[in-house]
Design an enzyme around this catalytic site. Structure first.
Site, PDB file in Angstrom:
ATOM      1  N   LEU A 163       0.807  -1.229   0.000  1.00 54.45           N
ATOM      2  CA  LEU A 163       0.000   0.000   0.000  1.00 54.45           C
ATOM      3  C   LEU A 163       0.837   1.274   0.000  1.00 54.45           C
ATOM      4  O   LEU A 163       1.917   1.325   0.581  1.00 54.45           O
ATOM      5  CB  LEU A 163      -0.926  -0.008   1.215  1.00 54.45           C
ATOM      6  CG  LEU A 163      -1.853  -1.221   1.337  1.00 54.45           C
ATOM      7  CD1 LEU A 163      -2.717  -1.107   2.598  1.00 54.45           C
ATOM      8  CD2 LEU A 163      -2.735  -1.372   0.103  1.00 54.45           C
ATOM      9  N   HIS A 215      -3.587   4.228  -2.317  1.00 56.88           N
ATOM     10  CA  HIS A 215      -4.533   3.301  -1.681  1.00 56.88           C
ATOM     11  C   HIS A 215      -5.149   3.941  -0.434  1.00 56.88           C
ATOM     12  O   HIS A 215      -6.351   3.827  -0.184  1.00 56.88           O
ATOM     13  CB  HIS A 215      -3.814   2.021  -1.229  1.00 56.88           C
ATOM     14  CG  HIS A 215      -3.182   1.215  -2.323  1.00 56.88           C
ATOM     15  ND1 HIS A 215      -1.821   1.089  -2.456  1.00 56.88           N
ATOM     16  CD2 HIS A 215      -3.729   0.480  -3.328  1.00 56.88           C
ATOM     17  CE1 HIS A 215      -1.552   0.299  -3.480  1.00 56.88           C
ATOM     18  NE2 HIS A 215      -2.690  -0.074  -4.040  1.00 56.88           N
ATOM     19  N   GLN A 224      -5.496 -12.164 -13.261  1.00 56.39           N
ATOM     20  CA  GLN A 224      -5.423 -10.925 -14.040  1.00 56.39           C
ATOM     21  C   GLN A 224      -4.015 -10.667 -14.578  1.00 56.39           C
ATOM     22  O   GLN A 224      -3.772  -9.644 -15.206  1.00 56.39           O
ATOM     23  CB  GLN A 224      -5.949  -9.740 -13.235  1.00 56.39           C
ATOM     24  CG  GLN A 224      -5.042  -9.247 -12.121  1.00 56.39           C
ATOM     25  CD  GLN A 224      -5.701  -8.157 -11.310  1.00 56.39           C
ATOM     26  OE1 GLN A 224      -6.683  -8.385 -10.620  1.00 56.39           O
ATOM     27  NE2 GLN A 224      -5.147  -6.948 -11.375  1.00 56.39           N
ATOM     28  N   GLN A 267      -8.759   6.607 -10.016  1.00 54.25           N
ATOM     29  CA  GLN A 267      -8.696   7.075 -11.406  1.00 54.25           C
ATOM     30  C   GLN A 267      -7.361   6.682 -12.055  1.00 54.25           C
ATOM     31  O   GLN A 267      -7.239   6.663 -13.267  1.00 54.25           O
ATOM     32  CB  GLN A 267      -8.898   8.598 -11.420  1.00 54.25           C
ATOM     33  CG  GLN A 267      -8.763   9.267 -12.767  1.00 54.25           C
ATOM     34  CD  GLN A 267      -9.815   8.799 -13.776  1.00 54.25           C
ATOM     35  OE1 GLN A 267     -10.850   8.244 -13.400  1.00 54.25           O
ATOM     36  NE2 GLN A 267      -9.526   8.999 -15.049  1.00 54.25           N
ATOM     37  N   ASP A 305      -6.235   3.836 -12.469  1.00 53.47           N
ATOM     38  CA  ASP A 305      -6.576   2.759 -13.392  1.00 53.47           C
ATOM     39  C   ASP A 305      -7.888   3.140 -14.087  1.00 53.47           C
ATOM     40  O   ASP A 305      -8.946   2.572 -13.811  1.00 53.47           O
ATOM     41  CB  ASP A 305      -6.707   1.443 -12.635  1.00 53.47           C
ATOM     42  CG  ASP A 305      -5.403   1.055 -11.956  1.00 53.47           C
ATOM     43  OD1 ASP A 305      -4.603   0.364 -12.584  1.00 53.47           O
ATOM     44  OD2 ASP A 305      -5.169   1.491 -10.817  1.00 53.47           O
ATOM     45  N   VAL A 329      -3.337   9.982  -6.894  1.00 57.13           N
ATOM     46  CA  VAL A 329      -2.397  10.570  -5.935  1.00 57.13           C
ATOM     47  C   VAL A 329      -0.989  10.437  -6.537  1.00 57.13           C
ATOM     48  O   VAL A 329      -0.612   9.368  -7.016  1.00 57.13           O
ATOM     49  CB  VAL A 329      -2.468   9.856  -4.570  1.00 57.13           C
ATOM     50  CG1 VAL A 329      -1.429  10.429  -3.608  1.00 57.13           C
ATOM     51  CG2 VAL A 329      -3.872   9.994  -3.981  1.00 57.13           C
ATOM     52  N   MET A 346       1.590   7.550  -8.046  1.00 56.61           N
ATOM     53  CA  MET A 346       1.981   6.486  -7.109  1.00 56.61           C
ATOM     54  C   MET A 346       1.512   5.141  -7.625  1.00 56.61           C
ATOM     55  O   MET A 346       0.410   5.008  -8.159  1.00 56.61           O
ATOM     56  CB  MET A 346       1.392   6.756  -5.738  1.00 56.61           C
ATOM     57  CG  MET A 346       2.069   7.912  -5.056  1.00 56.61           C
ATOM     58  SD  MET A 346       1.665   7.941  -3.321  1.00 56.61           S
ATOM     59  CE  MET A 346       2.543   9.425  -2.851  1.00 56.61           C
ATOM     60  N   SER A 347       2.372   4.144  -7.471  1.00 56.54           N
ATOM     61  CA  SER A 347       2.049   2.785  -7.904  1.00 56.54           C
ATOM     62  C   SER A 347       2.925   1.821  -7.122  1.00 56.54           C
ATOM     63  O   SER A 347       4.095   2.120  -6.841  1.00 56.54           O
ATOM     64  CB  SER A 347       2.347   2.639  -9.403  1.00 56.54           C
ATOM     65  OG  SER A 347       2.406   1.276  -9.753  1.00 56.54           O
ATOM     66  N   ARG A 396       4.177  -0.630  -8.329  1.00 58.62           N
ATOM     67  CA  ARG A 396       5.227  -1.057  -9.248  1.00 58.62           C
ATOM     68  C   ARG A 396       6.377  -0.048  -9.352  1.00 58.62           C
ATOM     69  O   ARG A 396       7.417  -0.375  -9.938  1.00 58.62           O
ATOM     70  CB  ARG A 396       4.636  -1.314 -10.645  1.00 58.62           C
ATOM     71  CG  ARG A 396       3.756  -2.558 -10.695  1.00 58.62           C
ATOM     72  CD  ARG A 396       3.364  -2.914 -12.120  1.00 58.62           C
ATOM     73  NE  ARG A 396       2.786  -4.242 -12.206  1.00 58.62           N
ATOM     74  CZ  ARG A 396       1.469  -4.499 -12.280  1.00 58.62           C
ATOM     75  NH1 ARG A 396       0.599  -3.513 -12.285  1.00 58.62           N
ATOM     76  NH2 ARG A 396       1.043  -5.742 -12.352  1.00 58.62           N
TER      77      ARG A 396
HETATM   78  P1  AMP Z   1      -3.830  -1.958  -6.935  1.00 56.91           P
HETATM   79  O1  AMP Z   1      -3.351  -2.380  -5.584  1.00 56.91           O
HETATM   80  O2  AMP Z   1      -2.762  -1.444  -7.828  1.00 56.91           O
HETATM   81  O3  AMP Z   1      -4.706  -3.014  -7.578  1.00 56.91           O
HETATM   82  O4  AMP Z   1      -4.795  -0.712  -6.696  1.00 56.91           O
HETATM   83  C1  AMP Z   1      -5.898  -0.789  -5.835  1.00 56.91           C
HETATM   84  C2  AMP Z   1      -6.729   0.447  -5.992  1.00 56.91           C
HETATM   85  O5  AMP Z   1      -5.955   1.602  -5.660  1.00 56.91           O
HETATM   86  C3  AMP Z   1      -7.234   0.645  -7.432  1.00 56.91           C
HETATM   87  O6  AMP Z   1      -8.563   1.133  -7.386  1.00 56.91           O
HETATM   88  C4  AMP Z   1      -6.295   1.687  -7.957  1.00 56.91           C
HETATM   89  O7  AMP Z   1      -6.831   2.474  -8.997  1.00 56.91           O
HETATM   90  C5  AMP Z   1      -6.058   2.529  -6.718  1.00 56.91           C
HETATM   91  N1  AMP Z   1      -4.799   3.275  -6.866  1.00 56.91           N
HETATM   92  C6  AMP Z   1      -3.584   2.779  -7.184  1.00 56.91           C
HETATM   93  N2  AMP Z   1      -2.681   3.780  -7.307  1.00 56.91           N
HETATM   94  C7  AMP Z   1      -3.358   4.926  -7.068  1.00 56.91           C
HETATM   95  C8  AMP Z   1      -2.981   6.307  -7.049  1.00 56.91           C
HETATM   96  N3  AMP Z   1      -1.744   6.723  -7.310  1.00 56.91           N
HETATM   97  N4  AMP Z   1      -3.948   7.221  -6.771  1.00 56.91           N
HETATM   98  C9  AMP Z   1      -5.227   6.831  -6.522  1.00 56.91           C
HETATM   99  N5  AMP Z   1      -5.632   5.552  -6.516  1.00 56.91           N
HETATM  100  C10 AMP Z   1      -4.724   4.610  -6.789  1.00 56.91           C
END
Ligand code: AMP
Length: 282
Positions: free
Chosen positions: A33, A37, A61, A149, A151, A177, A185-186, A188
């Site tokens: 996270l 998140h 996925q 948003q 994704d 964010v 932010m990611s 990855r």
């Molecule tokens: P994930 O863990 O990558 O599957 O993401 C889980 C949720 O968090 C998804 O709805 C993503 O779109 C959201 N999310 C991931 N990165 C961001 C970010 N930088 N800003 C806002 N939401 C995010």
């Protein structure tokens, strides 16, 4: 804060709270996270009596050769962060429990909305996403589910599935964010080395440049796409997967920049594939 690893126990716990008339917010994640998140969790905390966060790296996925095996996993650290946000329950099921032997049922959205962008580059990806999200909705029965948003295509597809299949819940969209330097932010981002991370800043810069050009009056889609392409290709480590400019409502093709327009990018830096996007209202 309760942590559930079993589908049955999570389902029973959610049912109990629903029966008591509590509203429930669900935040589906793959863990590791970050502030993106957490922004979803904070919104759920504000809106709902009960907040459930799922942490599940969903194997179906990921395509062959993608990063399922190496995807970062740190449940303890994630749990500590969620505890700080007053999360009520964490759902971290095993793959075995989510997809037991003989599992054969999938939820799939068809059409343009899944056929382009990440759907074209990652065949089967969204079928995996909509299947796991459907399962999570059935297990937890949330009143609201929170998605980022970041994704953008995933969000539109899930909204469509919820509409088409009459899931009795609201999908809440939360803004992207970013790090202070603009990088979205990611989980990855941790794969990027210093040079790749530096060059990856071009994604948010190219989106900003496109937004400015649109605000200055540019309406030709091909011109905007070319400007973005030139800017990204000036970074030697960048390999473009796609640059898409389409309707922000349903990803349908546009004749020109008009209405709510989504500009979405997927670009590889080394082995890391990053996505970013911007919604422009014209
Ligand atoms: P994930 O863990 O990558 O599957 O993401 C889980 C949720 O968090 C998804 O709805 C993503 O779109 C959201 N999310 C991931 N990165 C961001 C970010 N930088 N800003 C806002 N939401 C995010």
């Amino acid at each position: 804060m309760q942590i559930f690893n079993s589908v049955k126990e999570m389902q029973d716990w959610c049912k109990k709270h629903k029966k008591q008339g509590r509203s429930m917010g669900l935040v589906p994640t793959m863990g590791y996270l970050h502030e993106g998140h957490i922004s979803l969790v904070k919104a759920a905390r504000q809106d709902c009596d009960i907040v459930v966060v799922s942490i599940f790296v969903n194997p179906i996925q990921f395509g062959q050769g993608e990063d399922y095996g190496s995807y970062p996993r740190e449940l303890e650290r994630d749990s500590a962060l969620l505890l700080k946000e007053n999360t009520d329950a964490v759902f971290a099921p095993s793959v075995q429990d989510m997809y037991p032997a003989g599992y054969d049922t999938f939820a799939e959205v068809f059409g343009d909305i899944t056929g382009k962008m990440c759907g074209a580059s990652r065949p089967g990806h969204f079928k995996g996403v909509t299947t796991v999200v459907s399962k999570l909705f059935h297990i937890c029965q949330p009143d609201r589910a929170y998605f980022g948003q970041k994704d953008a295509q995933q969000l539109l597809i899930i909204k469509k599935m919820v509409r088409d299949l009459n899931f009795p819940l609201e999908i809440v969209r939360m803004p992207i964010v970013r790090e202070s330097d603009g990088l979205a932010m990611s989980s990855r981002n941790v794969y990027l080395n210093e040079e790749e991370r530096q060059q990856a800043l071009v994604l948010s810069q190219a989106l900003k440049m496109a937004e400015k050009n649109i605000r200055d009056g540019e309406r030709e889609i091909e011109k905007i796409r070319q400007q973005i392409k030139d800017m990204i290709e000036a970074r030697p480590l960048a390999r473009i997967d796609y640059i898409e400019i389409a309707s922000g409502q349903d990803l349908s093709a546009l004749e020109e920049i008009q209405g709510g327009v989504l500009i979405a990018l997927a670009v590889k830096f080394g082995k890391t594939r990053l996505i970013d996007n911007l919604l422009v209202e014209v």
